[in-house]
Design a protein around this motif. Structure first.
Motif, PDB file in Angstrom:
ATOM      1  N   THR A 193      28.218  51.476  72.578  1.00 10.98           N
ATOM      2  CA  THR A 193      27.247  52.385  71.945  1.00 10.98           C
ATOM      3  C   THR A 193      26.238  52.913  72.961  1.00 10.98           C
ATOM      4  O   THR A 193      25.823  54.064  72.901  1.00 10.98           O
ATOM      5  CB  THR A 193      26.508  51.668  70.808  1.00 10.98           C
ATOM      6  N   SER A 194      25.864  52.072  73.922  1.00  8.20           N
ATOM      7  CA  SER A 194      24.889  52.482  74.927  1.00  8.20           C
ATOM      8  C   SER A 194      25.413  53.642  75.771  1.00  8.20           C
ATOM      9  O   SER A 194      24.659  54.543  76.149  1.00  8.20           O
ATOM     10  CB  SER A 194      24.547  51.294  75.840  1.00  8.20           C
TER      11      SER A 194
ATOM     12  N   GLN B 188      28.567  42.397  68.269  1.00 10.50           N
ATOM     13  CA  GLN B 188      27.441  43.168  68.779  1.00 10.50           C
ATOM     14  C   GLN B 188      27.370  43.104  70.306  1.00 10.50           C
ATOM     15  O   GLN B 188      27.044  44.096  70.964  1.00 10.50           O
ATOM     16  CB  GLN B 188      26.139  42.651  68.167  1.00 10.50           C
TER      17      GLN B 188
ATOM     18  N   LYS C 276      29.828  55.452  68.063  1.00 12.20           N
ATOM     19  CA  LYS C 276      28.562  55.413  67.353  1.00 12.20           C
ATOM     20  C   LYS C 276      28.479  54.093  66.598  1.00 12.20           C
ATOM     21  O   LYS C 276      29.480  53.575  66.101  1.00 12.20           O
ATOM     22  CB  LYS C 276      28.452  56.585  66.370  1.00 12.20           C
ATOM     23  N   ARG C 277      27.264  53.575  66.512  1.00 13.36           N
ATOM     24  CA  ARG C 277      27.068  52.293  65.843  1.00 13.36           C
ATOM     25  C   ARG C 277      27.544  52.375  64.390  1.00 13.36           C
ATOM     26  O   ARG C 277      27.215  53.321  63.666  1.00 13.36           O
ATOM     27  CB  ARG C 277      25.586  51.911  65.874  1.00 13.36           C
TER      28      ARG C 277
ATOM     29  N   LYS D 133      34.905  48.817  65.668  1.00 14.17           N
ATOM     30  CA  LYS D 133      35.243  47.444  65.297  1.00 14.17           C
ATOM     31  C   LYS D 133      36.712  47.156  65.583  1.00 14.17           C
ATOM     32  O   LYS D 133      37.058  46.086  66.103  1.00 14.17           O
ATOM     33  CB  LYS D 133      34.937  47.200  63.823  1.00 14.17           C
TER      34      LYS D 133
ATOM     35  N   GLY E 273      30.157  45.215  71.690  1.00  9.25           N
ATOM     36  CA  GLY E 273      29.980  46.621  71.332  1.00  9.25           C
ATOM     37  C   GLY E 273      28.723  47.269  71.897  1.00  9.25           C
ATOM     38  O   GLY E 273      28.591  48.491  71.858  1.00  9.25           O
ATOM     39  N   GLU E 274      27.803  46.463  72.437  1.00  6.92           N
ATOM     40  CA  GLU E 274      26.541  47.012  72.933  1.00  6.92           C
ATOM     41  C   GLU E 274      26.761  48.077  74.007  1.00  6.92           C
ATOM     42  O   GLU E 274      26.157  49.154  73.986  1.00  6.92           O
ATOM     43  CB  GLU E 274      25.665  45.893  73.472  1.00  6.92           C
TER      44      GLU E 274
END
Length: 321
Positions: free
Chosen positions: A116-117, A109, A122-123, A129, A112-113
């Motif tokens: 996505t931000s 997370q 996309k989450r 991953k 990956g934050e």
């Protein structure tokens, strides 16, 4: 400014903080250029303004005045939306690996934050991953760490997570604020090699902030020496270690641990006293209170930057023409 050559150019940058004790003058009219695809090392004692410089460039600290040009645009004029867009290209690896990671987020997370931000993935996207796993592998993190939390790692491993988080966005410019100081010596070399490889592969530009002169010599193309919010010497890395001009730089280099009995021909120079308070800095040359070569004019007249050799700049009255 030649945009093809310089990624970042700093002009007349000042940063001041108002405290109960008075106004802290953290940076005083600082000027500096960072060449594309190169690493500029920033060194100096604690409290000289190194970290403030890195954060001011990224506007994590708002400068009091001046200009910070990134690829030809002054980021200090950007509104919030434009600055957010620009942050994808301007990243930072923080000094403290314990405080810079959210303890409630897993490694996956955290890395990956930013992805996505900034709308890169996309989450929940399986491709994200897979990409995060690749970044983790590049930074020496095993895949089984993906769902673990920061408290389950050592300080060195946490710093690797912070590096992976920054490099995941494929930035053009990265501020490395003591990025390897929390790592073991053997791991330091791996991370430094990784940063160098990524720089060559992706054309990255680094501002490498450190107190370790041995490290900065290894990774930097040019080195800038700071003292109390001001630049005192700037040169190519090899040139600085061969020909040192400023008394402060000489003292720093003499403190480097060495196995050579004669310390490479350089005598140990002990500076007396502490760095003066940035709330009430000395007049004239700020280093004159600790300088063995202090002259009368040093106490009242501020020295100007001189080019003593091609590409080698020093701020000292000893070299006035």
């Amino acid at each position: 400014m030649d945009e093809r050559k310089y990624v970042v150019e700093i002009k007349d940058l000042e940063v001041e903080y108002r405290t109960d004790s008075g106004v802290v003058h953290a940076l005083n009219g600082f000027e500096m250029k960072l060449e594309k695809g190169k690493t500029l090392g920033l060194v100096g004692e604690s409290g000289c303004g190194k970290s403030t410089m890195g954060r001011a460039i990224l506007r994590l600290h708002e400068p009091t005045s001046g200009h910070v040009y990134f690829q030809g645009e002054d980021v200090l004029t950007f509104d919030k939306a434009k600055m957010k867009h620009m942050r994808r290209d301007m990243q930072i690896v923080f000094q403290d690996p314990f405080a810079s990671l959210n303890p409630r987020m897993t490694v996956g997370q955290i890395i990956g934050e930013g992805l996505t931000s900034h709308g890169i993935y996309k989450r929940g996207d399986p491709a994200m991953k897979e990409y995060i796993m690749k970044v983790m592998e590049d930074c020496g993190l095993a895949s089984y760490m993906f769902n673990r939390y920061p408290h389950q790692f050592s300080g060195g491993q946490r710093q690797r997570i912070g590096i992976a988080r920054s490099l995941a966005l494929s930035p053009k410019f990265v501020v490395c604020d003591e990025a390897v100081s929390a790592l073991d010596v053997s791991i330091q070399s791996q991370i430094l090699n990784l940063l160098s490889e990524l720089r060559e592969k992706a054309g990255l530009t680094y501002l490498f902030i450190t107190h370790d002169l041995s490290v900065v010599k290894y990774i930097s193309d040019r080195i800038c020496v700071m003292y109390l919010g001001n630049m005192v010497e700037l040169s190519e890395s090899e040139e600085l270690f061969k020909h040192t001009y400023h008394p402060y730089t000489e003292a720093l280099l003499s403190a480097i641990p060495t196995t050579e009995e004669d310390n490479g021909g350089r005598e140990r120079i002990l500076l007396e006293g502490d760095i003066p308070s940035p709330v009430n800095p000395p007049s004239g040359c700020k280093f004159h209170t600790r300088c063995a070569n202090c002259m009368a004019r040093c106490k009242v007249e501020e020295p100007q930057q001189r080019e003593v050799e091609p590409g080698h700049f020093v701020v000292c009255h000893l070299y006035d023409k």
